[in-house]
Design an enzyme around this catalytic site. Structure first.
Site, PDB file in Angstrom:
ATOM      1  N   ASP A 159      -1.723  -4.402   4.164  1.00 38.42           N
ATOM      2  CA  ASP A 159      -2.656  -4.293   5.287  1.00 38.42           C
ATOM      3  C   ASP A 159      -2.066  -4.918   6.550  1.00 38.42           C
ATOM      4  OD1 ASP A 159      -4.767  -3.215   3.545  1.00 38.42           O
ATOM      5  OD2 ASP A 159      -4.735  -5.209   2.677  1.00 38.42           O
ATOM      6  N   HIS A 187      -9.010  -6.833   0.161  1.00 38.62           N
ATOM      7  CA  HIS A 187      -8.190  -5.628   0.315  1.00 38.62           C
ATOM      8  C   HIS A 187      -9.103  -4.431   0.075  1.00 38.62           C
ATOM      9  CE1 HIS A 187      -4.929  -2.802   0.193  1.00 38.62           C
ATOM     10  NE2 HIS A 187      -5.201  -2.469  -1.053  1.00 38.62           N
TER      11      HIS A 187
END
Length: 329
Positions: A159, A187
């Site tokens: 990410d 996440h």
């Protein structure tokens, strides 16, 4: 040369592992002088495919790769490992709900936590990749009480890499020019990619981008949903970029972060920034030469950031409770 590092990769016949194993075995992750003993775990049905992966690793003729152990036996796989890269899990497919993934995968990570507790070295370092990664890491940690909680992490570097690249593309610079982006939380699509403290060639990102509306809307949404977008396009999950992020995570954990820079890792919260203690929550960390990370402290959190950080924490609490209920059923 030093003693070989015993590295376990689960889901070793899968897509992410196929993109990952070469970099680990070549020395790109743990260093050009560190021999590697590679343990490859997958289910019995995948042993034929795994045999082909082993053949390819042999054919790469990698000087640092001293041993390859393919197995479907969990006790053999976790025996005396130094590093556990827990990739193996049911992958998210298009249209799948996150809660479906949780139910399918949480018992796998309970079993692997128990195996870590029973067979692995007590200083083993674990990165959980299989989704839902934060909650799976929490379950692993819970069922491996003899291993320090700080040795359990989950992957949010993917990410971070996505966020850095979005900023770099927006301004037209190299992604290496963007530093100190933070991924807060889960996440998942509730994660908060935060560039409030990030820099671009030494200048604050917010001053360079000069588009608060884009930062707070399209940028955040793009990073949050990038995994789903890749699945929609490829009909498969983001294996290449995930493998690169795993390498980044482990390389920084073992070799440290540059002065003045931090990286995002899903770690056990100590209560910093008002995050519930014990959750596996992504935070900015600095890593020293001794492979010990510390949470970056003293960052200002405005009301917008606070609301985003609390929302992703709420999701993690709900996931944790559901996972515990599944494990104890």
């Amino acid at each position: 040369m030093s003693k070989p590092l015993r590295v376990l990769v689960t889901g070793a016949a899968g897509q992410i592992a196929y993109s990952l194993l070469y970099s680990i075995a070549k020395g790109d992750v743990f260093g050009p002088d560190r021999p590697i003993s590679l343990v490859l775990l997958d289910i019995e049905a995948m042993m034929g495919v795994l045999k082909g992966v082993v053949m390819e690793l042999i054919d790469c003729a990698l000087p640092l790769l001293t041993e390859i152990i393919p197995t479907s036996d969990i006790s053999m796989a976790f025996k005396d490992i130094d590093v556990g890269v827990l990739v193996g899990a049911m992958p998210r497919r298009e249209g799948m709900e996150r809660k479906d993934l949780l139910k399918a995968n949480v018992k796998i990570f309970k079993q692997q936590g128990q195996a870590l507790d029973q067979f692995a070295k007590k200083n083993v370092k674990v990165i959980v990749v299989g989704n839902p990664a934060n909650t799976n890491a929490f379950i692993c940690k819970k069922y491996a009480p003899s291993i320090p909680p700080q040795n359990f992490t989950c992957l949010t570097r993917l990410d971070q890499n996505r966020a850095q690249s979005q900023i770099a593309a927006r301004v037209g610079v190299s992604c290496q020019d963007v530093k100190n982006v933070i991924i807060w939380g889960n996440h998942s699509s509730t994660q908060f990619p935060d560039v409030t403290h990030a820099t671009l060639k030494g200048k604050p990102v917010l001053e360079v981008v000069k588009d608060d509306n884009w930062i707070k809307n399209e940028f955040i949404s793009t990073v949050q949903t990038r995994g789903a977008a890749v699945i929609a396009a490829r009909k498969l999950s983001s294996a290449m970029s995930a493998a690169k992020a795993i390498c980044d995570h482990l390389k920084d954990w073992f070799h440290g972060t540059p002065d003045g820079q931090w990286v995002s890792m899903g770690i056990t919260s100590d209560g910093s920034y008002g995050i519930e203690k014990g959750l596996i929550y992504s935070m900015p960390v600095k890593i020293g030469a001794g492979q010990e990370y510390t949470i970056v402290q003293g960052l200002s959190i405005d009301d917008f950031a606070r609301s985003k950080m609390d929302a992703t924490m709420k999701e993690l609490i709900e996931e944790r409770d559901a996972a515990l209920q599944t494990c104890e059923a």
